[in-house]
Design a protein around this motif. Sequence first.
Motif, short mmCIF file in Angstrom:
data_model
loop_
_atom_site.label_atom_id
_atom_site.label_comp_id
_atom_site.label_asym_id
_atom_site.label_seq_id
_atom_site.Cartn_x
_atom_site.Cartn_y
_atom_site.Cartn_z
N ASP A 1 49.45 37.55 41.74
CA ASP A 1 50.49 38.81 42.41
C ASP A 1 50.56 39.97 41.42
N ILE A 2 49.03 40.12 40.14
CA ILE A 2 49.17 40.24 38.98
C ILE A 2 46.84 40.73 38.93
N ASN A 3 46.74 41.65 38.76
CA ASN A 3 45.85 41.55 38.36
C ASN A 3 44.77 42.23 37.33
N HIS A 4 43.58 41.45 36.53
CA HIS A 4 43.08 41.87 35.45
C HIS A 4 42.54 43.46 35.16
N LEU A 5 42.60 44.40 34.08
CA LEU A 5 41.59 45.53 34.51
C LEU A 5 40.30 45.58 34.27
N LYS A 6 40.21 46.46 34.36
CA LYS A 6 38.60 46.59 34.88
C LYS A 6 37.68 45.69 33.01
N ILE A 7 38.45 46.68 32.01
CA ILE A 7 38.39 46.45 30.69
C ILE A 7 38.08 45.11 30.12
N ASP A 8 39.22 44.88 31.05
CA ASP A 8 38.62 42.45 30.15
C ASP A 8 37.58 42.28 31.07
N GLU A 9 37.13 42.69 32.20
CA GLU A 9 36.13 41.39 32.81
C GLU A 9 34.61 42.34 32.27
N GLU A 10 35.31 43.56 31.18
CA GLU A 10 34.26 44.01 30.60
C GLU A 10 33.27 43.23 29.45
N LEU A 11 34.79 43.12 28.79
CA LEU A 11 34.54 41.72 27.86
C LEU A 11 33.78 40.90 27.77
N VAL A 12 33.98 40.11 28.81
CA VAL A 12 33.25 39.39 29.50
C VAL A 12 31.97 39.39 29.63
#
Length: 194
Positions: A136-147
């Motif tokens: 019910d909650i998603n990560h932000l684009k920055i979290d994926e970019e950080l990966v």
Amino acid sequence: MNFIKSLDDKVWMTAKARYNASARLNKKHQALTFTISFLSVAQIVLTFCMLVDICFGFPEKVLMFIAMTTSVMILVIANQSALGSLLIESEKLHRFGIKFQSLYEEISLYIKLDKANKSVEEGFQQRYSQLLREADINHLKIDEELVKAERKSFELNPICALWIKFKNLVAIYLSSFLYLAIPLGLLWGASWLK
């Protein structure tokens, strides 16, 4: 086997992004908690200085205005940021990160067995889709970019990776910095009015 390898990568990316989001929210909570503490101490010091008539050359009204501004900043942080919700969201993201990590480990083990089975692969895809729906909650684009910035296999140039890490720091600390800067900026501005 390309399908399952692609799914393996997606699941790993999602798990890691959820962990990054959880860490980002925890750090943001810590920064805002520090900001509230710092502003509270500043407000106490300003009030004490006014009580003992030490105004450092500032008119008492200026110090009172800054003390009131500091109070407003504390209220804004406490209410707008909803500090408790940051920890709740962080915990949810971490919990889903664990679920995605578990699925990733199952898929990785399946790949090592090197036995293609269409129904097993479709089952993994269905479980991944189900986990995405449950979250019910998603990560932000920055979290994926950080990966991508942290994993060498994405082959980002060092400047791009550094920029992503900088954006993550901004996402964590910018609001705290602004909350601290406003009263200090007012004090600095008042020094020009003397």
